[in-house]
Design a protein around this motif. Structure first.
Motif, PDB file in Angstrom:
ATOM      1  N   ASP A  29     -55.173 106.550 -61.060  1.00  0.00           N
ATOM      2  CA  ASP A  29     -55.508 107.779 -60.215  1.00  0.00           C
ATOM      3  C   ASP A  29     -55.914 107.494 -58.693  1.00  0.00           C
ATOM      4  OD1 ASP A  29     -55.942 109.590 -62.234  1.00  0.00           O
ATOM      5  OD2 ASP A  29     -57.833 108.529 -62.897  1.00  0.00           O
ATOM      6  N   TRP A  30     -55.349 108.004 -57.616  1.00  0.00           N
ATOM      7  CA  TRP A  30     -55.524 107.910 -56.480  1.00  0.00           C
ATOM      8  C   TRP A  30     -56.532 108.989 -55.849  1.00  0.00           C
ATOM      9  CZ3 TRP A  30     -54.303 104.567 -52.683  1.00  0.00           C
ATOM     10  CH2 TRP A  30     -53.383 103.386 -53.147  1.00  0.00           C
ATOM     11  N   SER A  31     -57.684 108.762 -55.113  1.00  0.00           N
ATOM     12  CA  SER A  31     -58.753 109.375 -54.518  1.00  0.00           C
ATOM     13  C   SER A  31     -58.845 109.149 -53.073  1.00  0.00           C
ATOM     14  CB  SER A  31     -59.777 109.257 -55.272  1.00  0.00           C
ATOM     15  OG  SER A  31     -60.395 108.055 -55.326  1.00  0.00           O
ATOM     16  N   TYR A  32     -59.681 110.124 -52.374  1.00  0.00           N
ATOM     17  CA  TYR A  32     -59.723 110.190 -51.016  1.00  0.00           C
ATOM     18  C   TYR A  32     -61.046 110.495 -50.692  1.00  0.00           C
ATOM     19  CZ  TYR A  32     -59.304 111.760 -46.211  1.00  0.00           C
ATOM     20  OH  TYR A  32     -59.707 112.212 -44.929  1.00  0.00           O
ATOM     21  N   ARG A  33     -61.639 110.010 -49.749  1.00  0.00           N
ATOM     22  CA  ARG A  33     -63.099 110.072 -49.269  1.00  0.00           C
ATOM     23  C   ARG A  33     -62.715 110.186 -47.712  1.00  0.00           C
ATOM     24  NH1 ARG A  33     -67.739 107.176 -47.522  1.00  0.00           N
ATOM     25  NH2 ARG A  33     -69.626 108.618 -48.154  1.00  0.00           N
ATOM     26  N   GLY A  76     -59.589 108.015 -43.420  1.00  0.00           N
ATOM     27  CA  GLY A  76     -60.560 107.861 -44.439  1.00  0.00           C
ATOM     28  C   GLY A  76     -60.391 106.628 -45.292  1.00  0.00           C
ATOM     29  N   THR A  77     -60.922 106.772 -46.676  1.00  0.00           N
ATOM     30  CA  THR A  77     -60.833 105.709 -47.532  1.00  0.00           C
ATOM     31  C   THR A  77     -60.129 106.193 -48.894  1.00  0.00           C
ATOM     32  OG1 THR A  77     -62.956 104.504 -46.859  1.00  0.00           O
ATOM     33  CG2 THR A  77     -61.984 103.989 -48.929  1.00  0.00           C
ATOM     34  N   PHE A  78     -58.983 105.475 -49.057  1.00  0.00           N
ATOM     35  CA  PHE A  78     -58.144 105.871 -50.171  1.00  0.00           C
ATOM     36  C   PHE A  78     -58.476 104.781 -51.368  1.00  0.00           C
ATOM     37  CE2 PHE A  78     -56.125 107.910 -46.886  1.00  0.00           C
ATOM     38  CZ  PHE A  78     -55.539 109.204 -47.287  1.00  0.00           C
ATOM     39  N   SER A 114     -59.777  99.557 -56.422  1.00  0.00           N
ATOM     40  CA  SER A 114     -59.475  98.916 -55.012  1.00  0.00           C
ATOM     41  C   SER A 114     -59.307  99.962 -53.842  1.00  0.00           C
ATOM     42  CB  SER A 114     -58.449  97.915 -55.112  1.00  0.00           C
ATOM     43  OG  SER A 114     -58.435  97.013 -53.816  1.00  0.00           O
ATOM     44  N   HIS A 115     -59.876  99.668 -52.709  1.00  0.00           N
ATOM     45  CA  HIS A 115     -60.043 100.499 -51.747  1.00  0.00           C
ATOM     46  C   HIS A 115     -59.336 100.118 -50.509  1.00  0.00           C
ATOM     47  CE1 HIS A 115     -63.635 102.085 -53.856  1.00  0.00           C
ATOM     48  NE2 HIS A 115     -64.219 100.885 -54.053  1.00  0.00           N
ATOM     49  N   THR A 116     -58.610 101.168 -49.606  1.00  0.00           N
ATOM     50  CA  THR A 116     -57.880 101.003 -48.427  1.00  0.00           C
ATOM     51  C   THR A 116     -58.477 102.014 -47.416  1.00  0.00           C
ATOM     52  OG1 THR A 116     -56.080 100.227 -49.641  1.00  0.00           O
ATOM     53  CG2 THR A 116     -55.660 101.027 -47.489  1.00  0.00           C
ATOM     54  N   VAL A 117     -58.905 101.464 -46.292  1.00  0.00           N
ATOM     55  CA  VAL A 117     -59.278 102.358 -45.262  1.00  0.00           C
ATOM     56  C   VAL A 117     -57.880 102.671 -44.226  1.00  0.00           C
ATOM     57  CG1 VAL A 117     -60.767 102.656 -43.195  1.00  0.00           C
ATOM     58  CG2 VAL A 117     -61.592 101.553 -45.111  1.00  0.00           C
ATOM     59  N   LEU A 118     -57.539 103.892 -44.222  1.00  0.00           N
ATOM     60  CA  LEU A 118     -56.589 104.267 -43.492  1.00  0.00           C
ATOM     61  C   LEU A 118     -56.926 104.902 -42.007  1.00  0.00           C
ATOM     62  CD1 LEU A 118     -53.617 105.068 -42.793  1.00  0.00           C
ATOM     63  CD2 LEU A 118     -54.111 107.253 -43.941  1.00  0.00           C
ATOM     64  N   THR A 119     -56.402 104.276 -40.983  1.00  0.00           N
ATOM     65  CA  THR A 119     -56.867 104.667 -39.458  1.00  0.00           C
ATOM     66  C   THR A 119     -55.638 105.268 -38.838  1.00  0.00           C
ATOM     67  OG1 THR A 119     -58.419 103.048 -39.321  1.00  0.00           O
ATOM     68  CG2 THR A 119     -57.783 104.107 -37.219  1.00  0.00           C
ATOM     69  N   VAL A 120     -55.441 106.722 -38.608  1.00  0.00           N
ATOM     70  CA  VAL A 120     -54.412 107.096 -37.985  1.00  0.00           C
ATOM     71  C   VAL A 120     -54.640 107.385 -36.217  1.00  0.00           C
ATOM     72  CG1 VAL A 120     -52.745 109.018 -37.727  1.00  0.00           C
ATOM     73  CG2 VAL A 120     -53.633 108.106 -39.980  1.00  0.00           C
ATOM     74  N   THR A 121     -53.838 106.874 -35.697  1.00  0.00           N
ATOM     75  CA  THR A 121     -54.105 107.078 -33.876  1.00  0.00           C
ATOM     76  C   THR A 121     -53.015 108.113 -33.472  1.00  0.00           C
ATOM     77  OG1 THR A 121     -52.882 105.199 -33.710  1.00  0.00           O
ATOM     78  CG2 THR A 121     -55.526 104.918 -33.739  1.00  0.00           C
ATOM     79  N   PRO A 122     -53.347 108.632 -32.223  1.00  0.00           N
ATOM     80  CA  PRO A 122     -52.312 109.517 -31.584  1.00  0.00           C
ATOM     81  C   PRO A 122     -51.141 108.664 -31.107  1.00  0.00           C
ATOM     82  CG  PRO A 122     -54.618 110.085 -30.661  1.00  0.00           C
ATOM     83  CD  PRO A 122     -54.675 108.767 -31.560  1.00  0.00           C
ATOM     84  N   GLY A 152     -68.876 112.153 -47.528  1.00  0.00           N
ATOM     85  CA  GLY A 152     -68.515 113.221 -48.662  1.00  0.00           C
ATOM     86  C   GLY A 152     -68.160 112.563 -50.184  1.00  0.00           C
ATOM     87  N   PRO A 153     -68.244 113.415 -51.111  1.00  0.00           N
ATOM     88  CA  PRO A 153     -67.673 112.733 -52.409  1.00  0.00           C
ATOM     89  C   PRO A 153     -66.259 112.635 -52.246  1.00  0.00           C
ATOM     90  CG  PRO A 153     -67.855 115.475 -52.300  1.00  0.00           C
ATOM     91  CD  PRO A 153     -68.377 115.050 -51.201  1.00  0.00           C
ATOM     92  N   PRO A 154     -65.616 111.550 -53.264  1.00  0.00           N
ATOM     93  CA  PRO A 154     -64.205 111.208 -53.002  1.00  0.00           C
ATOM     94  C   PRO A 154     -63.483 112.569 -53.944  1.00  0.00           C
ATOM     95  CG  PRO A 154     -65.490 110.070 -54.725  1.00  0.00           C
ATOM     96  CD  PRO A 154     -66.465 110.718 -53.949  1.00  0.00           C
ATOM     97  N   MET A 155     -62.347 112.757 -53.442  1.00  0.00           N
ATOM     98  CA  MET A 155     -61.549 113.693 -54.125  1.00  0.00           C
ATOM     99  C   MET A 155     -60.140 113.118 -54.672  1.00  0.00           C
ATOM    100  SD  MET A 155     -59.416 116.899 -52.047  1.00  0.00           S
ATOM    101  CE  MET A 155     -58.737 115.545 -51.179  1.00  0.00           C
ATOM    102  N   MET A 156     -60.088 113.225 -55.823  1.00  0.00           N
ATOM    103  CA  MET A 156     -58.644 112.831 -56.610  1.00  0.00           C
ATOM    104  C   MET A 156     -57.500 113.823 -56.216  1.00  0.00           C
ATOM    105  SD  MET A 156     -58.003 111.788 -60.540  1.00  0.00           S
ATOM    106  CE  MET A 156     -57.637 113.646 -60.954  1.00  0.00           C
ATOM    107  N   PHE A 157     -56.558 113.323 -55.624  1.00  0.00           N
ATOM    108  CA  PHE A 157     -55.462 113.958 -55.645  1.00  0.00           C
ATOM    109  C   PHE A 157     -54.035 113.678 -55.965  1.00  0.00           C
ATOM    110  CE2 PHE A 157     -55.657 110.303 -52.360  1.00  0.00           C
ATOM    111  CZ  PHE A 157     -54.293 109.967 -52.682  1.00  0.00           C
TER     112      PHE A 157
END
Length: 249
Positions: free
Chosen positions: A66-70, A123-125, A141-149, A75-80
């Motif tokens: 299961d992969w989820s996103y916060r 956010g956090t995946f 396990s958690h991964t923090v994604l940072t997207v920049t312009p 806010g609450p995590p959302m499984m996608f």
């Protein structure tokens, strides 16, 4: 008397072994899930969100991922995405049509890819793997994604090659035209300085000192050349502006 004692002692040994087997802790399988702590990307990139796991049991059809996103704002995590024998990527919502399953469970891989990353994806995946009977250990396990312009950058591409072959001939033509504009003026000045006092020019016959048809034609030619150069530069500027707009959009 010896036989009953032997039977009793043997029975006690069997009971002791039985109770030891029942009370001893049973060997429990464990699983460990690992993801990179941070992932950085630019807007529009395809991002790989890696997830690997190690299990004491061989992955079977009962294994699930299961992969989820916060969101970064909270806010609450959302499984996608859910995997069970096959992947079920999202078809709608924030990640609809932008998630691709890249994992190979037999090799301990449960990775995914995010297509066309946006600033809203920050956010956090979280990756969660379950592989019964592995019920203990680190299953998430958690991964923090940072997207920049994306920063505009000029790259040596086909457009750069095209601009090079446009600018180089234009520079050569400009130098030739400037040379043609300057050289006739020097020749006229030298011929006028060494003219004989008794030499009668075409303009002197009519009482107009210093006027010749040759100078008039030279001035018209210089004016024509200047107009052509200006029009040429305007065309080059319009072409460069059009090419740059196409390149950076």
């Amino acid at each position: 008397m010896r036989r009953p004692l032997r039977r009793t002692s043997a029975l006690n040994v069997v009971l002791l072994l039985y109770w030891l087997c029942c009370l001893a802790p049973s060997p429990v399988s464990s699983i460990t899930v690992t993801t990179p702590p941070e992932v950085h990307a630019s807007k529009g990139d395809t991002v790989t969100l890696s997830c690997s796991f190690t299990s004491t049991s061989r992955p079977t059809s009962r294994m699930t991922v299961d992969w989820s996103y916060r969101p970064q704002s909270g806010g609450p995590p959302m499984m996608f995405l859910h995997f069970s024998s096959r992947a079920y990527p999202p078809t709608e919502g924030q990640f609809g049509g932008r998630i691709r399953w890249q994992g190979t469970p037999a090799r301990g891989d449960a990775s995914i890819s995010l297509i066309n990353a946006t600033l809203n994806d920050n956010g956090t995946f979280t990756c969660t793997v379950r592989n019964p009977p592995d019920v203990h250990g680190s299953t998430t396990s958690h991964t923090v994604l940072t997207v920049t312009p994306r920063v505009p950058s000029i790259r040596f591409s086909d457009v750069a090659v095209l601009l090079f072959f446009i600018l180089l001939p234009s520079a050569v033509i400009t130098l030739i035209l400037i040379g043609r504009m300057m050289c006739p003026k020097k020749e006229r000045n030298q011929s006028k300085a060494h003219r004989s006092p008794i030499e009668v020019t075409e303009g002197d016959e009519y009482g107009i000192p210093g006027y010749t048809h040759k100078e008039d034609r030279a001035k018209c030619r210089d004016l024509y050349v200047m107009v052509r150069v200006q029009n040429f530069y305007k065309a080059i500027n319009n072409l460069l502006r059009h090419v740059c707009e196409i390149h950076f959009t």
